[in-house]
Structure formats: C-alpha cells, structure tokens
Design an enzyme around this catalytic site. Sequence first.
Site, short mmCIF file in Angstrom:
data_model
loop_
_atom_site.label_atom_id
_atom_site.label_comp_id
_atom_site.label_asym_id
_atom_site.label_seq_id
_atom_site.Cartn_x
_atom_site.Cartn_y
_atom_site.Cartn_z
CG HIS A 38 -1.56 1.37 1.41
ND1 HIS A 38 -2.65 1.76 0.65
CD2 HIS A 38 -1.26 2.42 2.21
CE1 HIS A 38 -2.99 3.00 1.00
NE2 HIS A 38 -2.17 3.41 1.94
CB CYS A 108 -3.24 2.66 -2.61
SG CYS A 108 -2.41 1.06 -2.45
#
Length: 167
Positions: A38, A108
């Site tokens: 992420h 993301c």
Amino acid sequence: MANGSSYTVQLYVYDLSKGLARQLSPMMLGKTVEGIWHTGIVAYGEEFFFGGGGVTSCYPGCTILGMPDSTVDLGNTEVPRDLFQEYLSSLGESTYRPEKYHLFEHNCNTFSAEVAQFLTGKKIPSYITDLPSEVLSTPFGQALRPLLDSITVTPSGNNGMNGYGQR
C-alpha cells in the site's frame, strides 16, 4: 512558479502482509513476493492515498497502518498547494471515485504513481507497480482472482482529518 517555493515529495510504502508475503509466497506462488504494498504520497505536510473511501489524506504515517515500512524520496515539487488540491479534487470526482477502486488494476499504487508523475515527473518503484501482474501470472493468483477482486482496502486516517487538506 511565482513564489519559488519547493516542497519535498515522498512515497510511503506499507506492507499490508506484515512480512507474511515473504514467508508464504514461495509455497503459494512458486516465487518470493517481498510484500503486499500500500502506498501514499507525502507532500505539503500530508499523506494522500486512494482506497475504498476514495482520495483521502491524513498526517504522514497516521493511517491505521501506522508508520510506513519504508519511504522513497521522489524529490521536490514546485506545484503550489492550491493547484495540487484542485488536481486532487478533480481526480476524486472522476478517476479515483470510491466505486472505481479495484485491488489489482486501479488502487492506491496506481494513484501514487499518477500523483508522483504530476508532482515530480518521477515514477514509483516497479516492484510496487508490477506486483499485481506478478501475482496474477501464477496459477494460485488465477485461482484466487475472484476472491481478490472483491477486496477493498481502506486505510483511513486516525487523526480526525476529513478528506484532504482539511485539518
């Protein structure tokens, strides 16, 4: 740029697996995957990211993920904060609306890659952007795809910020 200000831009990198990907991937995928990444872009004193809640921000390192596992210095930008906020608003209303989130194709990391290009003209590391195709190229990745396609990651901030640029 009129005021000559320059702002540091960093990529915050988090391993969502907390080390399990490195341990389990050889058995499950037949190759080692260092992490399940992420990312968020840190600039103007905030961390900006995209998840199931759309484009969000918080103080750097204050998502529910805690502090990043690593940071990548992307250089500096001379893009004024107000122009950047207009850009983010446009992204949040079009390309990066919450319902457009997809774990493998629009996540993301695709957000961080696009924002990094806008701010610095630099790419984020390929080990992050190439991970989905690496996983999906394995038999196990193909078998898990229906389950993985249904997952939404929403690492909300925990510091009371509402949206981006609102402290």
